[in-house]
Design a protein around this motif. Structure first.
Motif, mmCIF file in Angstrom:
data_model
loop_
_atom_site.group_PDB
_atom_site.id
_atom_site.type_symbol
_atom_site.label_atom_id
_atom_site.label_comp_id
_atom_site.label_asym_id
_atom_site.label_seq_id
_atom_site.Cartn_x
_atom_site.Cartn_y
_atom_site.Cartn_z
ATOM 1 N N HIS A 324 0.793 -1.145 0.026
ATOM 2 C CA HIS A 324 -0.013 0.199 -0.236
ATOM 3 C C HIS A 324 1.039 1.153 -0.038
ATOM 4 O O HIS A 324 1.438 1.590 1.030
ATOM 5 N N PRO A 325 0.938 1.917 -1.060
ATOM 6 C CA PRO A 325 1.880 3.115 -1.053
ATOM 7 C C PRO A 325 1.580 4.269 -0.209
ATOM 8 O O PRO A 325 0.349 4.517 -0.035
ATOM 9 N N ALA A 326 2.326 4.735 0.406
ATOM 10 C CA ALA A 326 2.194 5.891 1.295
ATOM 11 C C ALA A 326 1.603 7.236 0.671
ATOM 12 O O ALA A 326 0.936 7.932 1.148
ATOM 13 N N VAL A 327 1.968 7.590 -0.665
ATOM 14 C CA VAL A 327 1.572 8.554 -1.570
ATOM 15 C C VAL A 327 -0.098 8.357 -1.606
ATOM 16 O O VAL A 327 -0.698 9.315 -1.737
ATOM 17 N N LEU A 328 -0.561 7.247 -1.757
ATOM 18 C CA LEU A 328 -1.720 7.067 -1.911
ATOM 19 C C LEU A 328 -2.747 7.333 -0.622
ATOM 20 O O LEU A 328 -3.811 8.136 -0.699
ATOM 21 N N THR A 329 -2.238 7.039 0.293
ATOM 22 C CA THR A 329 -2.876 7.311 1.680
ATOM 23 C C THR A 329 -2.588 8.759 2.022
ATOM 24 O O THR A 329 -3.772 9.538 2.343
ATOM 25 N N ASP A 330 -1.742 9.576 1.547
ATOM 26 C CA ASP A 330 -1.280 10.746 1.894
ATOM 27 C C ASP A 330 -2.043 11.887 1.012
ATOM 28 O O ASP A 330 -2.939 12.681 1.224
ATOM 29 N N ARG A 331 -2.027 11.561 -0.306
ATOM 30 C CA ARG A 331 -2.300 12.572 -1.181
ATOM 31 C C ARG A 331 -3.515 12.093 -2.054
ATOM 32 O O ARG A 331 -3.798 12.759 -2.978
ATOM 33 N N GLY A 332 -3.707 10.645 -2.278
ATOM 34 C CA GLY A 332 -5.011 10.153 -2.958
ATOM 35 C C GLY A 332 -4.593 9.899 -4.434
ATOM 36 O O GLY A 332 -3.315 9.585 -4.743
ATOM 37 N N PRO A 358 -12.849 7.995 -2.505
ATOM 38 C CA PRO A 358 -13.755 6.966 -1.925
ATOM 39 C C PRO A 358 -13.110 6.480 -0.858
ATOM 40 O O PRO A 358 -12.069 6.776 -0.157
ATOM 41 N N ALA A 359 -13.800 5.172 -0.553
ATOM 42 C CA ALA A 359 -13.356 4.474 0.567
ATOM 43 C C ALA A 359 -12.004 3.950 0.507
ATOM 44 O O ALA A 359 -11.444 3.718 -0.789
ATOM 45 N N PRO A 360 -11.018 3.833 1.598
ATOM 46 C CA PRO A 360 -9.764 3.412 1.325
ATOM 47 C C PRO A 360 -9.438 1.990 0.578
ATOM 48 O O PRO A 360 -8.577 1.823 -0.217
ATOM 49 N N ALA A 361 -10.599 1.198 0.950
ATOM 50 C CA ALA A 361 -10.218 -0.063 -0.006
ATOM 51 C C ALA A 361 -10.650 -0.158 -1.258
ATOM 52 O O ALA A 361 -9.683 -0.601 -2.193
ATOM 53 N N GLU A 394 -22.279 9.162 -10.623
ATOM 54 C CA GLU A 394 -23.329 8.858 -9.816
ATOM 55 C C GLU A 394 -22.440 8.293 -8.547
ATOM 56 O O GLU A 394 -21.563 8.880 -8.028
ATOM 57 N N ASN A 395 -22.913 6.924 -8.395
ATOM 58 C CA ASN A 395 -22.074 6.280 -7.413
ATOM 59 C C ASN A 395 -21.304 5.228 -7.707
ATOM 60 O O ASN A 395 -20.837 4.251 -6.958
ATOM 61 N N ARG A 396 -20.484 5.231 -8.669
ATOM 62 C CA ARG A 396 -19.456 4.384 -9.345
ATOM 63 C C ARG A 396 -18.331 5.068 -9.673
ATOM 64 O O ARG A 396 -18.370 6.383 -10.123
ATOM 65 N N LEU A 397 -17.005 4.539 -9.646
ATOM 66 C CA LEU A 397 -15.756 5.006 -9.587
ATOM 67 C C LEU A 397 -15.166 4.402 -10.947
ATOM 68 O O LEU A 397 -15.461 3.260 -11.317
ATOM 69 N N MET A 398 -15.269 5.181 -11.989
ATOM 70 C CA MET A 398 -14.825 4.763 -13.469
ATOM 71 C C MET A 398 -13.284 5.053 -13.682
ATOM 72 O O MET A 398 -12.706 6.079 -13.352
ATOM 73 N N LEU A 399 -12.586 3.917 -13.981
ATOM 74 C CA LEU A 399 -11.300 3.887 -14.545
ATOM 75 C C LEU A 399 -11.106 3.386 -16.123
ATOM 76 O O LEU A 399 -11.810 2.532 -16.536
ATOM 77 N N GLN A 400 -10.162 4.226 -16.840
ATOM 78 C CA GLN A 400 -9.909 3.698 -18.055
ATOM 79 C C GLN A 400 -8.630 3.955 -18.371
ATOM 80 O O GLN A 400 -7.895 4.897 -18.179
ATOM 81 N N PRO A 448 -17.515 0.306 -7.171
ATOM 82 C CA PRO A 448 -18.605 1.082 -6.531
ATOM 83 C C PRO A 448 -17.828 2.240 -5.655
ATOM 84 O O PRO A 448 -16.833 2.078 -5.141
ATOM 85 N N TRP A 449 -18.753 3.383 -5.532
ATOM 86 C CA TRP A 449 -18.047 4.402 -4.929
ATOM 87 C C TRP A 449 -18.627 4.461 -3.096
ATOM 88 O O TRP A 449 -19.628 4.693 -2.990
ATOM 89 N N ARG A 450 -17.558 3.942 -2.415
ATOM 90 C CA ARG A 450 -18.055 3.876 -1.065
ATOM 91 C C ARG A 450 -17.329 4.846 -0.094
ATOM 92 O O ARG A 450 -16.064 4.694 -0.046
ATOM 93 N N GLU A 451 -17.936 5.840 0.264
ATOM 94 C CA GLU A 451 -17.066 6.811 1.209
ATOM 95 C C GLU A 451 -17.208 6.193 2.962
ATOM 96 O O GLU A 451 -17.653 5.346 3.209
#
Length: 451
Positions: A324-332, A358-361, A394-400, A448-451
């Motif tokens: 789990h990279p620290a930059v993801l936790t700190d800066r998104g 979104p939620a960390p997971a 809406e309530n979905r996270l999209m990646l492409q 899914p976008w889970r906050e």
């Protein structure tokens, strides 16, 4: 990842995403004209023809057994009779699913099995009476009978009248030769009779028959649509049971993935940093022994050990980044994906448009999904450019992830993309692959976008 690019994927006759690469069979006749002679239309007609005798049998059995069981409920015998009625309806439901599979091409899974907690006849009867699937099978047996009668009557009349009128020019001579009248009687009373006997009337009759013949397959298809809905809704697993099965499967995937990650971390530690630290300890021990008698050799050994320390630290950093990279936790995601893109062997343009986090997971899964896809681009695609887009709908996270490589990405079972799809499915995500031969490759992930 083990995904292969450009090796037979998407070629003529091969398998591809959503059937890409398979040459569609071209028909000379439009669908409206070939429908009356298509095998599908005759199979659907056969289904409706068989529905009447089958529904009579199931309706008679269900009503008789339920009435008998209800009448005997004043005694203990009513309970086993009702249980037997429900068991018989489940067996007849299996026959109906097989008939729908063979004639309608409708593949409906069997309902959830009985949950018998203890052995014995009483436990089995209790489980049968408590099973919602069993009562849905009984409801199907009761409701399908009137519908089967209606559908049978409509289908038979349309098919019979349509083909009879269409072929009337071929057999109208039977009336004057053997019936003593001019043809089909359109109207008749004590003083007037109108027969379809001249060429114009015969032609009009055949034209009406042609219209009925062309319309009948679509009417039959509409009738079988209701049958499809009844079979799927009443004879298949319930939505709740299907969801439970999906969650159990997803839980298994999550457990297997976590176990595989732990094995990978253990292997990386054992073969990498741990081995280097063991060698480092040995080198420092030798340097300590030589410090008094040969300071210069000891200094060289300490210098080499210092280099080993740096290498071990770098391996530990890489391992920690993989967990789990620290930059993801700190800066998104924006900063983390930009860091992943900077390590890719091809230029990557990253665009992240998110109103929040979104939620960390979910954020972690999105990060590792893009990371694996970019590794795939670096190793296999032979691309010169790649793009990463992240946004919310809406309530979905999209990646492409898009690249201009050779294409032909294989999403079949056993490939890296298949494993990635399983990981996404474990959290109700979706992976869509669009990769024709010669490219470009476009992989879209939805989470899914889970906050």
């Amino acid at each position: 990842m083990a995904t292969e690019y450009g090796q037979g994927y998407g070629l003529k006759g091969g398998s591809g995403f959503r059937g890409e690469g398979v040459e569609e069979r071209r028909h000379r006749l439009p669908a409206a004209l070939r429908a009356p002679i298509e095998a599908r239309s005759w199979r659907e007609l056969g289904y409706l023809m068989l529905s009447l005798p089958v529904s009579i049998m199931t309706f008679t059995f269900a009503v008789t057994m339920v009435a008998l069981g209800a009448g005997l409920l004043i005694t203990f015998l009513g309970i086993p009779v009702l249980a037997a009625a429900l068991a018989g309806c489940r067996g007849l439901g299996a026959l109906e699913r097989a008939r729908a599979r063979g004639l309608l091409g409708l593949d409906v899974a069997a309902p959830e099995p009985l949950r018998v907690r203890r052995q014995g006849a009483m436990a089995w009867m209790g489980a049968m009476l408590k099973s919602g699937a069993s009562w849905r099978h009984l409801l199907y047996a009761v409701l399908h009978f009137p519908w089967a009668v209606f559908a049978f009557a409509v289908a038979v009349n349309f098919w019979a009248y349509g083909w009879a009128l269409l072929t009337y020019p071929l057999w109208f001579w039977l009336f004057p030769m053997y019936g003593g009248q001019g043809g089909l009687q359109l109207y008749g009373d004590e003083t007037h009779r109108i027969y379809l006997d001249n060429p114009f009337e015969i032609t009009v009759t055949a034209s009406v028959g042609l219209l009925l013949t062309l319309a009948t397959p679509w009417i039959v298809r509409a009738l079988t649509t209701v049958d499809r809905l009844m079979v799927h809704g009443l004879l298949g697993p319930s939505r709740l049971a299907t969801r439970v099965v999906e969650l159990e499967s997803d839980r298994g995937v999550v457990i297997d993935t976590a176990a595989a990650d732990l094995r990978r971390i253990e292997r990386d530690l054992h073969d990498g940093a741990q081995a280097r630290l063991v060698a480092l300890a040995m080198d420092l021990g030798l340097a300590k022994e030589k410090l008094a008698e040969d300071p210069e050799a000891a200094a060289r050994m300490v210098g080499e050990a210092h280099g080993e320390v740096k290498t071990a630290l770098q391996e530990l950093r890489d391992l920690a980044r993989g967990i789990h990279p620290a930059v993801l936790t700190d800066r998104g995601l924006d900063a983390a994906l930009s860091a992943v893109a900077s390590r890719c062997t091809v230029p990557v343009q990253v665009e992240v448009d998110l109103p929040g986090r979104p939620a960390p997971a979910i954020e972690g899964i999105a990060y590792f999904t893009v990371s694996e896809l970019l590794q795939n681009v670096s190793k296999h695609s032979r691309a010169t450019r790649a793009y990463v887009d992240v946004w919310r709908v809406e309530n979905r996270l999209m990646l492409q992830v898009v690249d201009n490589g050779v294409g032909g990405a294989d999403g079949s079972a056993g490939s890296g993309l298949a494993g990635l799809a399983e990981r996404l499915d474990a959290v109700d995500g979706i992976l869509v692959i669009d990769s024709p031969v010669a490219g470009p490759t476009r992989v879209t992930a939805e989470l899914p976008w889970r906050e």
